[in-house]
Design a protein around this motif. Structure first.
Motif, short mmCIF file in Angstrom:
data_model
loop_
_atom_site.label_atom_id
_atom_site.label_comp_id
_atom_site.label_asym_id
_atom_site.label_seq_id
_atom_site.Cartn_x
_atom_site.Cartn_y
_atom_site.Cartn_z
N ARG A 1 -0.59 2.24 4.46
CA ARG A 1 -0.15 1.67 5.73
C ARG A 1 0.86 0.56 5.48
O ARG A 1 0.64 -0.33 4.66
CB ARG A 1 -1.38 1.11 6.44
N ASP B 1 -0.18 7.88 1.95
CA ASP B 1 -0.42 7.54 3.35
C ASP B 1 -0.74 6.05 3.51
O ASP B 1 -1.43 5.65 4.43
CB ASP B 1 -1.57 8.40 3.91
N MET C 1 0.83 -1.21 0.00
CA MET C 1 0.00 0.00 0.00
C MET C 1 0.87 1.26 0.00
O MET C 1 0.47 2.30 -0.53
CB MET C 1 -0.93 0.01 1.21
N ASN D 1 2.83 -2.77 5.66
CA ASN D 1 2.38 -4.16 5.81
C ASN D 1 1.03 -4.46 5.17
O ASN D 1 0.72 -5.61 4.93
CB ASN D 1 2.35 -4.62 7.28
N ASP D 2 0.19 -3.46 4.92
CA ASP D 2 -1.03 -3.74 4.15
C ASP D 2 -0.65 -3.78 2.67
O ASP D 2 0.32 -3.14 2.25
CB ASP D 2 -2.10 -2.65 4.38
N SER D 3 -1.41 -4.54 1.89
CA SER D 3 -1.07 -4.65 0.48
C SER D 3 -2.32 -4.86 -0.36
O SER D 3 -3.42 -5.06 0.17
CB SER D 3 -0.09 -5.81 0.26
#
Lengths: 192, 93
Positions: B76, B74, B68, B78-80
């Motif tokens: 986050r 912006d 992401m 580790n989110d993808s």
């Protein structure tokens, strides 16, 4: 008379007769497809989820080939796009969206909920997934990774939710009853 | 099939819709961004041709993941995001 002025049902009957005469689509094919469309509902997906929670071999099949796993539950998949299933775990939470249109695993979940096609859902799922989940009253621990799945092409995706605590020893019927369509899209998580 | 699981790829920064009628399954927000092949999803008739009833040669389709943080200022950590992309939209990165 031009084709746009022709009576609709008459035109449909003529088209069906032609399709049958040319061996493209028979009346039986149409009846079978109508029946599978009518039968498709989140209850089908919920049955698959409940079985995956109780049968490790079935779960492995489901994650390997969702189409085969659906067919193993007598869900007709002929003519449907391939189905992929992604597993939610203690570390990863999947959220399904189709930013281009409204691709949805209809064979196993039926018609998409109204919000799934909205421009707001489609935009925000990819841009601010945690904010969006918050509006569905879904809060995930900070260390859980969100995988947003933008379904854009030839596959349809569904989520295998994480089995909630407090369901030990439940029958597959009891388990299937707590799985909602949002749980299989990833906007909510099953709870008891 | 030119890519393997784990290969670093970039989505072409190409905008065919500015050159005429087009049907594209590559979301605009991914063009020019770098990701990684996570799954091969088989060969499928190219929807860019199918949409115009042209002969549609089969093209390899991949699941490609993007952090992401690569997509949004912006985003986050580790989110993808993972998305289906056709091989002809991908370059080695």
């Amino acid at each position: 008379m031009s084709i746009v002025e022709t009576d609709g049902p008459e035109l449909l009957a003529a088209l069906r007769k032609l399709l049958a005469a040319k061996n493209i689509v028979s009346d039986e094919d149409i009846a079978a497809r109508r029946q599978s469309t009518d039968n498709a509902s989140p209850g089908q997906g919920a049955k698959m989820v409940a079985r995956a929670w109780t049968d490790p071999a079935y779960k492995a099949l489901m994650l390997e080939d969702g189409t085969k796993a659906a067919e193993a539950m007598n869900i007709p998949m002929v003519g449907m796009p391939p189905l992929g299933v992604l597993e939610n775990t203690g570390d990863v939470h999947n959220l399904i969206v189709c930013t281009l249109c409204s691709c949805y695993p209809r064979a196993v979940l039926g018609y998409p909920p109204f919000w799934y096609k909205s421009a707001a859902y489609r935009a925000r799922a990819v841009r601010d997934p945690r904010g969006l989940l918050g509006e569905f009253r879904t809060t995930l621990p900070d260390d859980v990774q969100i995988h947003v799945v933008d379904s854009t092409a030839d596959y349809r995706w569904m989520v295998l939710p994480k089995r909630p605590e407090g369901t030990e020893g439940w029958s597959v019927e009891q388990l299937a009853a707590i799985v909602r369509e949002g749980d299989m899209v990833g906007v909510t998580v099953p709870s008891v | 099939m030119n890519f393997s699981i784990g290969d670093a790829v970039a989505v072409k920064d190409d905008w065919p819709e500015t050159r005429g009628p087009a049907h594209i399954r590559t979301p605009h927000y991914l063009r020019g961004h770098k990701g990684q092949i996570v799954r091969y999803l088989g060969d499928h008739p190219n929807p860019e041709d199918l949409a115009f009833a042209r002969p549609a040669p089969k093209r390899p389709l991949y699941h490609v993941t993007f952090p992401m943080t690569e997509l949004w200022p912006d985003g986050r950590a580790n989110d993808s995001l993972v998305v289906e992309l056709y091989e002809h939209w991908l370059e080695r990165a």
